[in-house]
Design a protein around this motif. Structure first.
Motif, PDB file in Angstrom:
ATOM      1  N   GLU A   1     -38.324  -8.697 -81.091  1.00 13.57           N
ATOM      2  CA  GLU A   1     -37.292  -9.429 -81.831  1.00 13.57           C
ATOM      3  C   GLU A   1     -35.974  -8.651 -81.834  1.00 13.57           C
ATOM      4  OE1 GLU A   1     -38.540 -11.307 -85.460  1.00 13.57           O
ATOM      5  OE2 GLU A   1     -40.637 -11.113 -84.902  1.00 13.57           O
ATOM      6  N   ARG A   2     -35.665  -8.065 -80.704  1.00 16.77           N
ATOM      7  CA  ARG A   2     -34.499  -7.195 -80.607  1.00 16.77           C
ATOM      8  C   ARG A   2     -33.182  -7.958 -80.765  1.00 16.77           C
ATOM      9  NH1 ARG A   2     -35.373  -3.766 -75.306  1.00 16.77           N
ATOM     10  NH2 ARG A   2     -33.400  -2.857 -76.029  1.00 16.77           N
ATOM     11  N   ALA A   3     -33.182  -9.256 -80.451  1.00 16.09           N
ATOM     12  CA  ALA A   3     -31.964 -10.036 -80.658  1.00 16.09           C
ATOM     13  C   ALA A   3     -31.604 -10.108 -82.138  1.00 16.09           C
ATOM     14  CB  ALA A   3     -32.132 -11.441 -80.091  1.00 16.09           C
ATOM     15  N   ASP A   4     -32.622 -10.041 -82.990  1.00  9.96           N
ATOM     16  CA  ASP A   4     -32.403 -10.101 -84.437  1.00  9.96           C
ATOM     17  C   ASP A   4     -32.161  -8.728 -85.046  1.00  9.96           C
ATOM     18  OD1 ASP A   4     -32.760 -12.867 -84.486  1.00  9.96           O
ATOM     19  OD2 ASP A   4     -34.914 -12.699 -84.799  1.00  9.96           O
ATOM     20  N   THR A   5     -32.707  -7.682 -84.436  1.00  7.46           N
ATOM     21  CA  THR A   5     -32.614  -6.350 -85.029  1.00  7.46           C
ATOM     22  C   THR A   5     -31.519  -5.484 -84.411  1.00  7.46           C
ATOM     23  OG1 THR A   5     -34.228  -5.396 -83.488  1.00  7.46           O
ATOM     24  CG2 THR A   5     -35.096  -6.370 -85.539  1.00  7.46           C
ATOM     25  N   GLY A   6     -31.176  -5.749 -83.153  1.00  5.49           N
ATOM     26  CA  GLY A   6     -30.171  -4.946 -82.466  1.00  5.49           C
ATOM     27  C   GLY A   6     -30.664  -3.569 -82.051  1.00  5.49           C
ATOM     28  N   LEU A   7     -31.978  -3.356 -82.022  1.00  2.19           N
ATOM     29  CA  LEU A   7     -32.531  -2.030 -81.759  1.00  2.19           C
ATOM     30  C   LEU A   7     -32.711  -1.789 -80.266  1.00  2.19           C
ATOM     31  CD1 LEU A   7     -35.018  -2.029 -84.748  1.00  2.19           C
ATOM     32  CD2 LEU A   7     -32.780  -0.926 -84.607  1.00  2.19           C
TER      33      LEU A   7
END
Length: 272
Positions: free
Chosen positions: A198-204
Motif C-alpha cells: 500500500e505504498r501509494a497510501d503510505t509513501g514509504l
C-alpha cells in the motif's frame, strides 16, 4: 499480516539513544511551492547492516548500512538510517505531547505496556498534523546531520489497541514521509507487513522488518518492496531460516534483543 500476539522485540533500549551502489529514485513533491522534491537514495540491497538504535559504536567490518537513534550522529562513510519513535511517547516524556496522548473512554492514557510508552492519538487530521510538526523537527535534524533515511517506529501501534485504525496510521506516516522526502531522506516502513503493498497510501520507500522469518512475513515485505528489505532476527533458529530463504537477496542480521554494544554481556551480531 501482523500477529498481535507476538512478543514485542522491535527495538531493544532505544530510549538512549556507503552510499556506494545505492539506488537513487525521484519522488513526487508535496511542497506548496511546487518545486520538485530532492532525489532520495535507497539503501544498497543485500548489504551488511547493523542495528545500533541503543548506543552507537564503531560499525563492524563489512557494514555498509547502519540505523541509529535520532539523537546520535551518523557513521562516517556509510548509509545511515535515523530512528524516530513516531507513534508513541518515550517513557516519561508524556508531558511533551500535550493534548496528543490517546485516552480510553474513562479518560485514562493508553499505554503500550511492553515498553511503558503512551500511545499518540492519531485519530484526527488535526492531531496527526500536530504530531507530525514535532516529529518533523527530528527528521529535519536527521537531514541536517547527514543521515540518508528515516525509520519512523511504531507504525503498528494501531494493532495494539482497538481505539486506533490502520487508516489513521497510513495517514500519519504519509505526512511524515512527504516531509522526509522534501528533506531528501528515504523513509522506511517499520514492520507492519500488511501495509507493504500500500505504498501509494503510505509513501514509504523500503522496509525494516523485525522477525519476519519467525512470523513467515518476509515474502510480504518482498512483495511490496522487492529486495529493498532489511531484516532483523532475534533468535538463531529464525535467523538461520531467514538466511536460508532470503540471505542471497536481502540484508539480514541477527541481533540480541536489547541491541547491545560490543563488549556488553549478551551482545550478539551475525550476518548470513
Amino acid at each position: 499480516m501482523t500477529d498481535t500476539t507476538r512478543p514485542r522485540l522491535r527495538r531493544g533500549l532505544a530510549v538512549l539513544a556507503a552510499v556506494t551502489a545505492a539506488v537513487a529514485v525521484s519522488l513526487p513533491a508535496c511542497s506548496t511551492a511546487g518545486a520538485a522534491a530532492p532525489a532520495v537514495t535507497l539503501p544498497p540491497v543485500h548489504a551488511g547492516f547493523d542495528y545500533q538504535i541503543n548506543k552507537p559504536y564503531q560499525p563492524p567490518a563489512g557494514v555498509r548500512v547502519v540505523s541509529r537513534d535520532h539523537t546520535a550522529s551518523p557513521a562516517q562513510g556509510l548509509y545511515n538510517i535515523c530512528y524516530v519513535n513516531a507513534f508513541q511517547a518515550q517513557p516519561g516524556a508524556e508531558d511533551q505531547w500535550p493534548g496528543l496522548l490517546l485516552k480510553d473512554a474513562g479518560g485514562q492514557v493508553v499505554y503500550d505496556e511492553d515498553w511503558g510508552e503512551a500511545m499518540l492519538d492519531t485519530r484526527t487530521d488535526k492531531n496527526r498534523r500536530a504530531i507530525a510538526a514535532k516529529v518533523d523537527t527530528w527528521i529535519d535534524s536527521c537531514a541536517a546531520r547527514g543521515f540518508d533515511a528515516v525509520e519512523p517506529d511504531n507504525l503498528d501501534t494501531f494493532d495494539r489497541t482497538g481505539l486506533l485504525s490502520e487508516s489513521d496510521a497510513k495517514a500519519m506516516v504519509k505526512l511524515l514521509a512527504d516531509h522526509a522526502h522534501e528533506q531528501g531522506l528515504a523513509v522506511a516502513q517499520k514492520n507492519t507487513a500488511q501495509l507493504s503493498t500500500e505504498r501509494a497510501d503510505t509513501g514509504l520507500d523500503f522496509a525494516i522488518a523485525e522477525e519476519c522469518g519467525e512470523w513467515d512475513e518476509c515474502g510480504d515485505y518482498v512483495e511490496g518492496f522487492g529486495d529493498h528489505v532489511i531484516v532483523i532476527e532475534y533468535g538463531q533458529k529464525y535467523f538461520t531460516k531467514t538466511c536460508g530463504g532470503y540471505g542471497d537477496r536481502l540484508s539480514v542480521v541477527l541481533r540480541d534483543r536489547d541491541v547491545l554494544s560490543p563488549g556488553d554481556a549478551g551482545y550478539v551480531r551475525k550476518v548470513c
